[in-house]
Design a protein around this motif. Structure first.
Motif, PDB file in Angstrom:
ATOM      1  N   THR A 131       4.526  10.423  -1.656  1.00 31.54           N
ATOM      2  CA  THR A 131       4.113   9.062  -1.335  1.00 31.54           C
ATOM      3  C   THR A 131       5.001   8.484  -0.240  1.00 31.54           C
ATOM      4  N   PRO A 163       0.827  -1.211   0.000  1.00 29.28           N
ATOM      5  CA  PRO A 163       0.000   0.000   0.000  1.00 29.28           C
ATOM      6  C   PRO A 163       0.862   1.261   0.000  1.00 29.28           C
ATOM      7  N   THR A 199       0.340   5.638   0.774  1.00 30.92           N
ATOM      8  CA  THR A 199      -0.485   6.799   1.088  1.00 30.92           C
ATOM      9  C   THR A 199       0.065   7.979   0.303  1.00 30.92           C
ATOM     10  N   ASN A 214      -3.656  12.637   0.967  1.00 28.44           N
ATOM     11  CA  ASN A 214      -3.296  11.726   2.053  1.00 28.44           C
ATOM     12  C   ASN A 214      -4.148  10.456   1.995  1.00 28.44           C
ATOM     13  N   HIS A 215      -4.264   9.927   0.782  1.00 27.58           N
ATOM     14  CA  HIS A 215      -5.170   8.804   0.525  1.00 27.58           C
ATOM     15  C   HIS A 215      -4.376   7.505   0.458  1.00 27.58           C
ATOM     16  N   LYS A 216      -4.843   6.494   1.169  1.00 29.34           N
ATOM     17  CA  LYS A 216      -4.193   5.186   1.143  1.00 29.34           C
ATOM     18  C   LYS A 216      -4.710   4.390  -0.052  1.00 29.34           C
ATOM     19  N   CYS A 217      -3.787   4.001  -0.930  1.00 34.50           N
ATOM     20  CA  CYS A 217      -4.137   3.237  -2.129  1.00 34.50           C
ATOM     21  C   CYS A 217      -3.536   1.842  -2.025  1.00 34.50           C
TER      22      CYS A 217
END
Length: 251
Positions: A237, A199, A201, A213-216
């Protein structure tokens, strides 16, 4: 102070830009986008054919002798489980060295990179970026192996690695901050930024659909089918991610 890594992968295609010197490695997939191939070939400092990539090069131009004579690689390297005798005989007649590396723990692409490293260490070559083509599509396991090369070489900060297919330019952004300078005359507008293996972020600027600040991660959200909204894409990232853009029709 935060270090920002700057990228401009489109430089290798823009006739008005000056890319870093690079080594072109021809892989074992059909050479169907001849205009793209020619642009990369003409700009490359050194040219490898990776094992069966030599067959693809030979087959693409064998019916046009002037082009077959023109597109002769500097070296053929790999484990030689794919190189045909007719291909080998032709290029050896042109003085091309054929380097067999029998070990099976690395791909033919990585074998070429290792040989290039040796040349650079002996100072017979300057440090070159790597451009692999055609690197995506075809067998899925080959595609994944080529993407894995981006991860294997990510710590060679003095060397950039770009995977090129008929439709895409693909690079790896390591943990940290990145500015990607987009050349809209040769790439885009569609793009994607994806974590592969772990993962990540991310925060981005310059995309139509930015991340904050999105967790992918696979099994969750990944930023595919995005679009440039600026000539400058900013990415932060906490883990390596793959950045890919589409290649526009080349004039």
């Amino acid at each position: 102070m935060n270090i920002i890594t700057h990228w401009c992968p489109g430089n290798i295609l823009d006739p008005n830009a000056k890319p870093n010197p690079f080594c072109l490695i021809i892989l074992d997939q059909p050479l169907t986008h001849v205009k793209l191939f020619e642009r990369l070939w003409d700009r490359a400092t050194f040219k490898f054919a990776a094992d069966g990539g030599a067959n693809r090069l030979y087959d693409a131009f064998k019916d046009t002798p002037t082009l077959l004579e023109k597109y002769v690689p500097d070296e053929i390297a790999g484990d030689m489980d794919s190189l045909r005798d007719d291909t080998k005989d032709y290029y050896e007649s042109k003085g091309v060295p054929v380097t067999k590396v029998s070990e099976q723990m690395t791909t033919d692409l990585m074998k070429c990179v290792i040989i290039l490293d040796d040349k650079e260490m002996s100072k017979t070559h300057p440090k070159l970026d790597i451009v692999a083509f055609p690197a995506l599509g075809g067998r899925f396991d080959h595609t994944i192996a080529n993407i894995n090369i981006l991860y294997e070489l990510k710590d060679q900060i003095e060397r950039r690695v770009i995977l090129v297919s008929d439709q895409n330019l693909t690079i790896l952004l390591d943990k940290g901050q990145h500015h990607i300078h987009c050349l809209k005359n040769v790439e885009g507008p569609h793009c994607g930024i994806m974590p592969i293996g772990a993962p990540a972020t991310m925060t981005t600027k310059g995309l139509k659909w930015n991340l904050e600040n999105h967790k992918c991660f696979f099994g969750g959200m990944v930023s595919t089918c995005n679009v440039f909204d600026s000539d400058l894409i900013q990415v932060e990232t906490d883990s390596p991610v793959v950045w890919t853009t589409e290649i526009m029709d080349l004039e």
